[in-house]
Every structure is written in C-alpha cells, then in structure tokens.
Design a protein around this motif. Structure first.
Motif, PDB file in Angstrom:
ATOM      1  N   UNK A 169      29.571  55.517 -32.534  1.00 17.22           N
ATOM      2  CA  UNK A 169      28.318  55.099 -31.892  1.00 17.22           C
ATOM      3  C   UNK A 169      28.399  55.244 -30.374  1.00 17.22           C
ATOM      4  N   UNK A 170      29.534  54.848 -29.795  1.00 20.77           N
ATOM      5  CA  UNK A 170      29.704  54.984 -28.340  1.00 20.77           C
ATOM      6  C   UNK A 170      29.706  56.458 -27.941  1.00 20.77           C
ATOM      7  N   UNK A 171      30.396  57.290 -28.709  1.00 16.27           N
ATOM      8  CA  UNK A 171      30.451  58.714 -28.395  1.00 16.27           C
ATOM      9  C   UNK A 171      29.079  59.373 -28.533  1.00 16.27           C
ATOM     10  N   UNK A 172      28.309  58.969 -29.545  1.00 14.81           N
ATOM     11  CA  UNK A 172      26.962  59.515 -29.709  1.00 14.81           C
ATOM     12  C   UNK A 172      26.099  59.165 -28.501  1.00 14.81           C
ATOM     13  N   UNK A 173      26.169  57.915 -28.061  1.00 18.51           N
ATOM     14  CA  UNK A 173      25.381  57.494 -26.891  1.00 18.51           C
ATOM     15  C   UNK A 173      25.798  58.274 -25.651  1.00 18.51           C
ATOM     16  N   UNK A 174      27.103  58.464 -25.470  1.00 17.93           N
ATOM     17  CA  UNK A 174      27.565  59.207 -24.290  1.00 17.93           C
ATOM     18  C   UNK A 174      27.159  60.679 -24.374  1.00 17.93           C
ATOM     19  N   UNK A 175      27.135  61.229 -25.593  1.00 19.12           N
ATOM     20  CA  UNK A 175      26.702  62.615 -25.761  1.00 19.12           C
ATOM     21  C   UNK A 175      25.228  62.797 -25.417  1.00 19.12           C
ATOM     22  N   UNK A 176      24.410  61.838 -25.844  1.00 18.26           N
ATOM     23  CA  UNK A 176      22.981  61.918 -25.522  1.00 18.26           C
ATOM     24  C   UNK A 176      22.779  61.892 -24.011  1.00 18.26           C
ATOM     25  N   UNK A 177      23.463  60.950 -23.355  1.00 16.53           N
ATOM     26  CA  UNK A 177      23.317  60.836 -21.907  1.00 16.53           C
ATOM     27  C   UNK A 177      23.920  62.048 -21.191  1.00 16.53           C
ATOM     28  N   UNK A 178      25.122  62.458 -21.625  1.00 24.13           N
ATOM     29  CA  UNK A 178      25.761  63.606 -20.991  1.00 24.13           C
ATOM     30  C   UNK A 178      24.958  64.882 -21.188  1.00 24.13           C
ATOM     31  N   UNK A 179      24.422  65.070 -22.402  1.00 25.59           N
ATOM     32  CA  UNK A 179      23.583  66.235 -22.656  1.00 25.59           C
ATOM     33  C   UNK A 179      22.319  66.218 -21.828  1.00 25.59           C
ATOM     34  N   UNK A 180      21.742  65.036 -21.657  1.00 23.97           N
ATOM     35  CA  UNK A 180      20.538  64.893 -20.836  1.00 23.97           C
ATOM     36  C   UNK A 180      20.826  65.249 -19.382  1.00 23.97           C
ATOM     37  N   UNK A 181      21.916  64.709 -18.837  1.00 20.96           N
ATOM     38  CA  UNK A 181      22.259  64.990 -17.443  1.00 20.96           C
ATOM     39  C   UNK A 181      22.546  66.470 -17.231  1.00 20.96           C
ATOM     40  N   UNK A 182      23.316  67.043 -18.143  1.00 18.17           N
ATOM     41  CA  UNK A 182      23.697  68.441 -18.004  1.00 18.17           C
ATOM     42  C   UNK A 182      22.473  69.360 -18.090  1.00 18.17           C
ATOM     43  N   UNK A 183      21.625  69.127 -19.097  1.00 17.56           N
ATOM     44  CA  UNK A 183      20.446  69.975 -19.278  1.00 17.56           C
ATOM     45  C   UNK A 183      19.442  69.797 -18.148  1.00 17.56           C
ATOM     46  N   UNK A 184      19.323  68.585 -17.628  1.00 15.25           N
ATOM     47  CA  UNK A 184      18.402  68.335 -16.520  1.00 15.25           C
ATOM     48  C   UNK A 184      18.814  69.136 -15.289  1.00 15.25           C
TER      49      UNK A 184
END
Length: 434
Positions: A28-43
């Motif tokens: 669950x923690x890794x999924x949340x970090x992936x969502x945020x990391x993917x958002x930052x990277x794609x932005x």
C-alpha cells in the motif's frame, strides 16, 4: 526478556503469521509512492522539451532534455543500489525522491536565469525521481512469496498509471500558477513536481517500516551473509554465474531500449504525416495505457505460465508493434495500435524480466544486481534514444522500427536457449524471500 536486535537492523525476524499483513501494508505504501512519483515525473516531463527549446532558442537542442533525464538515472543507478545494499530500500527511495526535488528546483532556477546548461543539469538530477519509481518495483518483490513475485512487481508498476495519466493534464494549470512569480509558465510543472516528490519522500520515510529488504534478509538468516556477499562486485558475479539472470537483464534492457527508441520518434513521424498536437497526445496516452494499465495481467501470466513464456510474449508483442508502426505511413490508427502494443510488450518484458532477475540471484546480492539492471537499461535506452533521431533523419521512421525489431532477435534467441538448457521455470524459484 528483551529481543536481541538482528544484525540487519530490523530487529528479530517477524512472525511468519504476520507476514501477509506486512506485505499488504508495504505494498500500500509503495502504491501510494508510485502514484505520487509518477505524477511528479509526468508533470515535469510534459513540457520539458518545450522549456528546453525556449531557453536554448533551438528546436534541435530540445531533445537534450529527454537525453538528460535518461542520463541522470543511468549515472545514479549504481550509487543508489550501493546505498540500498548497505542500508535498505527506505533510505534509497527517500534519497531518490529528494534528488527529484533538488533537480526540479535547479530546472526552475535555470529557467529563470535562462541558463541552458544549468537547466540540463537540473533535468538530469530530476530523473532520479523516476529511478526511485523503478526501484520501488523491487521493494514490492522483497517480501513476496516466490510464486507471486511477478504479481507483486506488476501491482506497483500498475500504480504508476494513475500519476502518469494525471501528470500531463495538470501541466497547464501548473504553468499558469507561477507566472506571477517571475517563473516561465513552461517551468511551472517542475515547481509542482518538486512538491509532489517531497511528499513522496516524506511518505516513504515515515511509513515504509520495517524496511522490506532488511526484513527479507532477516527472514533469510541475514547473520549468515557477510557484507562482501552483498557488495556490487558480488552482484556482478551473480549475474555472470546465472544464465537466467543474464537473460533477465537482457530482457529488461532490450525491451526498454526498443520502447524508448520507437516511442521518442513517433510524435515526429505523426506530425510529418499531418497529425495535430491533440492526436499526438492521444497516441502517446494510449501507449502509456499499454505500458502500465495491463501490468497486473503480465504479472499474473508470469507467475502462472512462467517468466520465460512471458519473455517470449514480450518479444512477439514488440515485433508486432514495430511492424504496425513502421508500416503505418499516413494511417494514424495503425500507428496508435502499434504504440499500444509497444507499451504492452514493454510491460511484459519489464515485469517478467524483473521477476526472473529476482528469482535467479542469491538474496544478499539482489539489491546490487537490481541496480546493475537499472543502470544497464537506462544506458541502453539513452543510446537508443540518441541513435533513433539519427536513423529517422537518414533513413526514416520505418527503418527505426526495423532496427528496434532486430534488437529483439538476441533476446528471443537467448530465451529459447535458456529454456531448452535450463528448463522453463514456470512458477518462479522455490526459495524464501530475501
């Protein structure tokens, strides 16, 4: 009576009965970090080439933005792996996300000062955030049961879909939000990306406890493994001694290189055939959906049918993608279908290759081997991306796809050889996590 600390720093190994709950919480923690990391990277990536062109004053130099973002992770992969090997996943992931913050701030500074070299340095450091997202897939595998490793990896990879889809859509409002501060609108996404990467670092730093890698070592009897068994040299040795590990490394590197090379030049080919910006964006969005949205299916297949079977599937999908895209011409629908298959093939190769790599090397050397894998894939993709432009300029987009397909022949041949000589390995290695 107090529990004696375990040499790995995790304390006593957890009760096996508590492992399922621990796996769910770590995931669950890794999924949340992936969502945020993917958002930052794609932005940040959404307007990176536009920002580079504006600051440099040259469209020809805009491609250096993406090259810098690939070069950064390649340079940082092994140092980050060394940190994780010694101290666990958590400090390595936190450092990667914090470097993403620093890189974003340097990009914004370079944009304000109109300093193009500084801008490129910032983009290279910003790429470390994407390296954190890549390494998170291995953290998901640390505590997974051997027969479910591919599904654990694919679940975390899938979570990137959410951020990757949302990121480009918030680039415009991010740009408008900073214009009153004297920051160019095209640098605004990096301001927002810095905040999101910082949130990722805080999330992982606080909640990714106990550390999955150190816990896996404790379960595997970490005291029995001297530090030399976890060194980068031990990781290189482990790959040399394992045909399956070599196949896994080749699979990840070739799949990533073929995907990056073809994808990076597809917008150029589309615009040459009359596509507008909206259509280019739609094609790339469909491609990203193929990369991430179906990764759980690839994980399930890799666990049920075997890693080598899905590696073969990856080779087939990537070849079909190259054939469709390379012969599409003015058929934008065919190009879109090719790019969707390109994403699916990449997903199959990344998930099955990462799972096979984790299966095939000793537990103490895994973090070092995984860092070596990410170093190889980023260097290969960087070379592929730079070469792609030259091929398209001299021979055309069709020949680029032919070159991408030719890369798959050694991968397919090695998979066939490994399957015949060492067996198919249908359900993953029968070994304890760690």
């Amino acid at each position: 009576m107090t529990t004696r600390p375990h040499p790995t720093g995790t304390g006593a190994p957890p009760d096996p009965a508590a492992l399922p709950a621990l796996r769910r919480r770590i995931t669950a923690v890794l999924i949340a970090s992936q969502i945020l990391g993917g958002l930052a990277n794609a932005t940040g990536i959404a307007l990176a080439a536009v920002l580079a062109a504006a600051i440099s004053g040259s469209q020809a130099l805009s491609g250096l933005a993406s090259a810098s973002m690939v070069a950064g992770p390649a340079l940082l992969a092994m140092p980050l792996a060394a940190l994780m090997t010694r101290h666990g996943r958590r400090p390595g992931l936190v450092l990667a996300y914090l470097l993403g913050v620093v890189g974003a701030c340097v990009v914004v500074t370079g944009a304000v000062l109109e300093n193009f070299p500084l801008l490129l340095v910032g983009m290279a450091v910003f790429g470390a955030g994407s390296l954190g997202n890549l390494q998170a897939r291995y953290a998901a595998a640390d505590l997974a049961e051997p027969g479910r490793r591919a599904r654990a990896i694919s679940t975390v990879v899938w979570a990137t879909t959410i951020g990757a889809v949302l990121g480009p859509n918030i680039a415009a409002p991010a740009g408008r939000s900073v214009t009153g501060l004297g920051i160019p609108a095209t640098a605004g996404p990096f301001v927002w990306a810095a905040g999101v990467f910082l949130l990722s670092a805080v999330l992982v730093g606080i909640l990714l406890r106990p550390d999955p890698l150190l816990t896996a070592r404790a379960l595997d009897g970490g005291a029995a493994h001297p530090p030399a068994a976890r060194s980068l040299r031990a990781g290189v040795t482990a790959v040399r001694q394992s045909p399956r590990a070599r196949l896994a490394l080749v699979t990840v590197a070739v799949s990533h290189t073929a995907m990056v090379s073809i994808m990076s030049m597809t917008p150029v080919a589309l615009t040459r055939h009359g596509a507008d910006i909206e259509l280019v964006g739609l094609v790339i969005s469909v491609h990203i959906a193929g990369m991430y949205a179906f990764s759980p299916v690839m994980g399930w297949l890799a666990d049920r049918l075997g890693r080598l079977s899905v590696i073969g599937l990856a080779a087939g999908l990537l070849c079909c993608a190259a054939l469709l895209a390379g012969t599409a011409g003015t058929s934008h629908g065919q190009t879109m279908a090719g790019l969707f298959l390109l994403g699916l093939g990449w997903s199959a190769g990344l998930v099955s290759g990462s799972a096979l790599l984790t299966d095939s090397v000793p537990g103490p050397a895994r973090a070092a081997v995984q860092g070596l894998c990410d170093l190889t894939m980023n260097v290969a993709a960087g070379i592929g991306g730079l070469t792609a432009g030259l091929i398209v300029a001299r021979a055309g987009y069709g020949w680029l796809n032919a070159a991408g397909a030719s890369l798959l022949l050694p991968m397919a041949g090695l998979a066939l050889f490994t399957s015949r000589r060492h067996g198919t390995g249908t359900k993953g290695a029968a070994e304890s996590p760690g």
